[in-house]
Design a protein around this motif. Structure first.
Motif, PDB file in Angstrom:
ATOM      1  N   LYS A 167       0.696  -1.364   0.118  1.00 51.97           N
ATOM      2  CA  LYS A 167      -0.029   0.125  -0.058  1.00 51.97           C
ATOM      3  C   LYS A 167       1.002   1.152  -0.082  1.00 51.97           C
ATOM      4  CE  LYS A 167      -4.340  -1.249   2.010  1.00 51.97           C
ATOM      5  NZ  LYS A 167      -5.389  -1.289   3.214  1.00 51.97           N
ATOM      6  N   PHE A 168       0.757   2.101  -0.766  1.00 51.03           N
ATOM      7  CA  PHE A 168       1.196   3.561  -1.109  1.00 51.03           C
ATOM      8  C   PHE A 168       0.247   4.489  -0.774  1.00 51.03           C
ATOM      9  CE2 PHE A 168       4.003   0.366  -2.889  1.00 51.03           C
ATOM     10  CZ  PHE A 168       5.190   0.848  -2.606  1.00 51.03           C
ATOM     11  N   LYS A 169       0.689   5.863  -0.364  1.00 49.68           N
ATOM     12  CA  LYS A 169      -0.256   6.947  -0.312  1.00 49.68           C
ATOM     13  C   LYS A 169      -0.597   7.168  -1.807  1.00 49.68           C
ATOM     14  CE  LYS A 169       1.245  10.960  -0.090  1.00 49.68           C
ATOM     15  NZ  LYS A 169       2.112  12.107   0.723  1.00 49.68           N
ATOM     16  N   VAL A 170      -1.843   7.267  -2.092  1.00 46.49           N
ATOM     17  CA  VAL A 170      -2.339   7.595  -3.331  1.00 46.49           C
ATOM     18  C   VAL A 170      -1.874   9.180  -3.807  1.00 46.49           C
ATOM     19  CG1 VAL A 170      -4.320   8.014  -4.815  1.00 46.49           C
ATOM     20  CG2 VAL A 170      -4.605   6.262  -3.244  1.00 46.49           C
TER      21      VAL A 170
ATOM     22  N   THR B  60       6.639   7.989 -18.811  1.00 47.85           N
ATOM     23  CA  THR B  60       5.704   8.906 -19.459  1.00 47.85           C
ATOM     24  C   THR B  60       4.245   8.863 -18.875  1.00 47.85           C
ATOM     25  OG1 THR B  60       4.970   7.572 -21.222  1.00 47.85           O
ATOM     26  CG2 THR B  60       6.970   8.755 -21.621  1.00 47.85           C
ATOM     27  N   LEU B  61       3.615   9.820 -18.912  1.00 52.44           N
ATOM     28  CA  LEU B  61       2.196   9.925 -18.725  1.00 52.44           C
ATOM     29  C   LEU B  61       1.084   8.952 -18.999  1.00 52.44           C
ATOM     30  CD1 LEU B  61       0.502  11.425 -16.359  1.00 52.44           C
ATOM     31  CD2 LEU B  61       0.375  13.349 -17.887  1.00 52.44           C
ATOM     32  N   PRO B  62       1.248   8.732 -20.483  1.00 55.66           N
ATOM     33  CA  PRO B  62       0.701   7.658 -21.004  1.00 55.66           C
ATOM     34  C   PRO B  62       0.755   6.284 -20.585  1.00 55.66           C
ATOM     35  CG  PRO B  62       1.413   9.331 -22.955  1.00 55.66           C
ATOM     36  CD  PRO B  62       1.990   9.810 -21.525  1.00 55.66           C
TER      37      PRO B  62
ATOM     38  N   ALA C  85       2.078   5.792 -17.508  1.00 57.45           N
ATOM     39  CA  ALA C  85       1.499   5.648 -16.582  1.00 57.45           C
ATOM     40  C   ALA C  85       0.071   5.283 -16.095  1.00 57.45           C
ATOM     41  CB  ALA C  85       1.842   6.938 -15.369  1.00 57.45           C
ATOM     42  N   VAL C  86      -0.803   6.039 -17.023  1.00 56.17           N
ATOM     43  CA  VAL C  86      -2.356   5.730 -17.068  1.00 56.17           C
ATOM     44  C   VAL C  86      -2.563   4.401 -17.612  1.00 56.17           C
ATOM     45  CG1 VAL C  86      -4.367   6.971 -18.523  1.00 56.17           C
ATOM     46  CG2 VAL C  86      -2.596   8.470 -17.538  1.00 56.17           C
ATOM     47  N   GLU C  87      -1.996   3.982 -18.700  1.00 55.05           N
ATOM     48  CA  GLU C  87      -2.135   2.611 -19.226  1.00 55.05           C
ATOM     49  C   GLU C  87      -2.093   1.590 -18.149  1.00 55.05           C
ATOM     50  OE1 GLU C  87       0.415   1.746 -22.477  1.00 55.05           O
ATOM     51  OE2 GLU C  87      -1.179   0.208 -23.026  1.00 55.05           O
TER      52      GLU C  87
HETATM   53  C1  HEC Z   1      -7.301   1.384  -6.451  1.00 61.03           C
HETATM   54  C2  HEC Z   1      -7.000   2.537  -6.314  1.00 61.03           C
HETATM   55  C3  HEC Z   1      -6.280   3.252  -7.671  1.00 61.03           C
HETATM   56  C4  HEC Z   1      -7.100   3.540  -8.771  1.00 61.03           C
HETATM   57  C5  HEC Z   1      -8.379   2.811  -9.042  1.00 61.03           C
HETATM   58  C6  HEC Z   1      -6.170   4.199  -9.527  1.00 61.03           C
HETATM   59  N1  HEC Z   1      -5.087   4.618  -9.073  1.00 61.03           N
HETATM   60 FE1  HEC Z   1      -3.723   5.870  -9.790  1.00 61.03          FE
HETATM   61  N2  HEC Z   1      -2.434   5.594  -8.448  1.00 61.03           N
HETATM   62  C7  HEC Z   1      -2.768   4.680  -7.229  1.00 61.03           C
HETATM   63  C8  HEC Z   1      -1.538   4.523  -6.331  1.00 61.03           C
HETATM   64  C9  HEC Z   1      -1.760   3.622  -4.944  1.00 61.03           C
HETATM   65  C10 HEC Z   1      -0.591   5.165  -7.061  1.00 61.03           C
HETATM   66  C11 HEC Z   1       0.884   5.251  -6.410  1.00 61.03           C
HETATM   67  C12 HEC Z   1       1.664   3.996  -7.219  1.00 61.03           C
HETATM   68  C13 HEC Z   1       3.190   3.909  -6.303  1.00 61.03           C
HETATM   69  O1  HEC Z   1       3.120   3.561  -5.330  1.00 61.03           O
HETATM   70  O2  HEC Z   1       3.882   3.744  -7.277  1.00 61.03           O
HETATM   71  C14 HEC Z   1      -1.240   5.414  -7.993  1.00 61.03           C
HETATM   72  C15 HEC Z   1      -0.395   6.408  -9.131  1.00 61.03           C
HETATM   73  C16 HEC Z   1      -1.013   7.271 -10.091  1.00 61.03           C
HETATM   74  C17 HEC Z   1      -0.019   7.818 -11.134  1.00 61.03           C
HETATM   75  C18 HEC Z   1       1.284   8.079 -10.975  1.00 61.03           C
HETATM   76  C19 HEC Z   1       1.561   9.407  -9.951  1.00 61.03           C
HETATM   77  C20 HEC Z   1       3.001   9.747  -9.455  1.00 61.03           C
HETATM   78  O3  HEC Z   1       2.926  10.649  -8.976  1.00 61.03           O
HETATM   79  O4  HEC Z   1       3.831   9.068  -9.726  1.00 61.03           O
HETATM   80  C21 HEC Z   1      -1.204   8.340 -12.024  1.00 61.03           C
HETATM   81  C22 HEC Z   1      -0.524   9.085 -13.194  1.00 61.03           C
HETATM   82  C23 HEC Z   1      -2.271   7.621 -11.830  1.00 61.03           C
HETATM   83  N3  HEC Z   1      -2.218   6.883 -10.783  1.00 61.03           N
HETATM   84  C24 HEC Z   1      -3.299   7.708 -12.500  1.00 61.03           C
HETATM   85  C25 HEC Z   1      -4.462   7.037 -12.407  1.00 61.03           C
HETATM   86  C26 HEC Z   1      -5.772   6.846 -13.344  1.00 61.03           C
HETATM   87  C27 HEC Z   1      -5.809   7.938 -14.707  1.00 61.03           C
HETATM   88  C28 HEC Z   1      -6.454   6.120 -12.957  1.00 61.03           C
HETATM   89  C29 HEC Z   1      -7.712   5.385 -13.604  1.00 61.03           C
HETATM   90  C30 HEC Z   1      -7.417   4.953 -14.900  1.00 61.03           C
HETATM   91  C31 HEC Z   1      -6.252   5.588 -11.773  1.00 61.03           C
HETATM   92  N4  HEC Z   1      -4.748   6.181 -11.425  1.00 61.03           N
HETATM   93  C32 HEC Z   1      -6.551   4.669 -10.744  1.00 61.03           C
HETATM   94  C33 HEC Z   1      -4.046   4.166  -6.843  1.00 61.03           C
HETATM   95  C34 HEC Z   1      -5.140   4.193  -7.924  1.00 61.03           C
END
Ligand code: HEC
Ligand code: HEC
Length: 352
Positions: free
Chosen positions: A285-288, A308-310, A312-314
């Motif tokens: 678990k990490f801080k969202v 890249t952002l694409p 990360a999103v994928e």
């Molecule tokens: C179940 C919870 C959850 C959902 C659903 C989720 N995320 Fe995340 N997201 C996280 C967590 C936790 C991280 C941190 C990951 C890490 O520790 O590396 C993260 C990281 C990210 C990051 C990178 C942030 C950074 O600063 O590095 C992006 C961009 C992102 N999420 C976009 C999205 C998008 C767009 C969606 C939907 C398609 C999504 N997330 C769905 C929990 C979630």
């Protein structure tokens, strides 16, 4: 259109916190789906705004605690934040890894920042912008305030590497410029130069780092603040399930969630919050992270695995929701995420 089936997985997770987030997200997702006819094609900016305001919010103009910060403390904090003398060999400041100058997004854009002794840590440096609005600091939430956080890097051997707090205080007392600035900020006398007051001043400066972006303009009623493509991206962000975790004014920063919820994360070395709480339920678990300024803070994830952002999103859709996004969906989501950059910084970056 992305369906909601992956949410069932959440129900098997025992923690109350996740249940709370999930039920909110479910209620919202259904109402969002009803509001956004056709799912990924918002029918009007007003409907999109209404759906968005159910789960996200404009950033507040001021951070909590800022009302107690004096201008003198902020001036001192800004100087400390930028001062190389806080590192053992006078080679780096907070700003080396968290660049807030020159339109940068509060990061160094390195995968792993270089410390004073030339070593690199194991985690990506997050942005300091808006950090005072997080539930806690660091990827694993191990510091509960900006003040507590600011005491860490100065003494961290792979960061600024000062041997101990007394040495830092001794060095500050030995300068010409700091004694009067500490006196102005915290009262006269050399005793006002303490490690705690150093951290207090840095935190006061950090509380000024609130960003202002186009999503906020849109949420406050300006239809044209977002292009049609960006609005489509916001619609997808709401219906895809991203807001289960990325919600509130920061689009994140307010809960801990498992990375690799649906599909396991390939890098299992970093246990995340479990290393702090020793609770098996906190494994991975990490801080969202907040998604504000996300367009300025590449690379992504705690281990910088996404360049890249694409990407990360994928990856997020696959790992957290068990979804494969289409290329045009990724494009719209990224277009939306780019609107979350602090306006003056977004401009500087675009014209660079
Ligand atoms: C179940 C919870 C959850 C959902 C659903 C989720 N995320 Fe995340 N997201 C996280 C967590 C936790 C991280 C941190 C990951 C890490 O520790 O590396 C993260 C990281 C990210 C990051 C990178 C942030 C950074 O600063 O590095 C992006 C961009 C992102 N999420 C976009 C999205 C998008 C767009 C969606 C939907 C398609 C999504 N997330 C769905 C929990 C979630
Ligand atoms: C050598 C690079 C480096 C230096 C110098 C540095 N930091 Fe950091 N900072 C990091 C890294 C890496 C993390 C993430 C560490 C983690 O989560 O375990 C971090 C985390 C943070 C966070 C938490 C943000 C969040 O989203 O959780 C804040 C706030 C912060 N640093 C402020 C500062 C301040 C203030 C200073 C100066 C006193 C400073 N940093 C010096 C690299 C650095």
């Amino acid at each position: 259109m992305i369906d909601m089936s992956s949410f069932h997985l959440f129900f098997m997770r025992p923690t109350i916190n996740v249940m709370k987030h999930l039920s909110l997200a479910l209620i919202f997702s259904f109402s969002a789906a009803a509001l956004l006819s056709g799912g990924d094609a918002p029918s009007s900016p007003a409907e999109l705004r209404k759906a968005a305001l159910a789960v996200v919010a404009p950033l507040p103009a001021r951070m909590p605690g800022a009302e107690r910060d004096t201008p003198e403390q902020i001036v001192l904090g800004r100087k400390l934040f930028n001062d190389n003398r806080l590192s053992i060999n006078q080679s780096q400041s907070c700003n080396t890894c968290h660049r807030v100058d020159g339109g940068r997004g509060g990061v160094d854009n390195e995968a792993f920042s270089l410390g004073a002794h030339g070593k690199r840590g194991g985690r990506n440096a997050p942005t300091v912008l808006n950090a005072g609005l997080h539930i806690a600091q660091f990827w694993d939430g191990r510091a509960d305030s900006l003040e507590a956080q600011a005491k860490g890097p100065v003494l961290n051997p792979v960061e600024m590497a000062m041997p101990n707090a007394d040495e830092v205080v001794r060095r500050l007392k030995g300068t010409k410029d700091y004694p009067p600035l500490f006196a102005k900020a915290f009262g006269a006398g050399p005793e006002s130069i303490t490690y705690d007051n150093m951290a207090r001043a840095i935190a006061a400066f950090e509380r000024t780092l609130v960003s202002h972006d186009r999503l906020d303009d849109f949420l406050k009623g300006e239809d044209r603040a977002l292009s049609l493509e960006e609005q489509r991206g916001l619609g997808l962000f709401l219906t895809a399930g991203c807001t289960t975790c990325h919600n509130g004014p920061l689009l994140g920063g307010n809960s801990y969630q498992k990375l690799g919820l649906v599909n396991p994360y390939p890098n299992d070395k970093d246990l995340g919050r479990m290393a702090i709480t020793k609770d098996e339920g906190d494994k991975f678990k990490f801080k969202v992270p907040s998604l504000r300024n996300i367009g300025l803070t590449a690379p992504y994830f705690h281990d910088s695995a996404a360049a890249t952002l694409p990407q990360a999103v994928e990856e997020m859709a696959r790992l957290q929701l068990g979804k494969t996004l289409k290329p045009d969906e990724i494009k719209s989501l990224v277009a939306f995420l780019q609107t979350l950059s602090d306006k003056p910084r977004a401009k500087t970056t675009a014209s660079r």
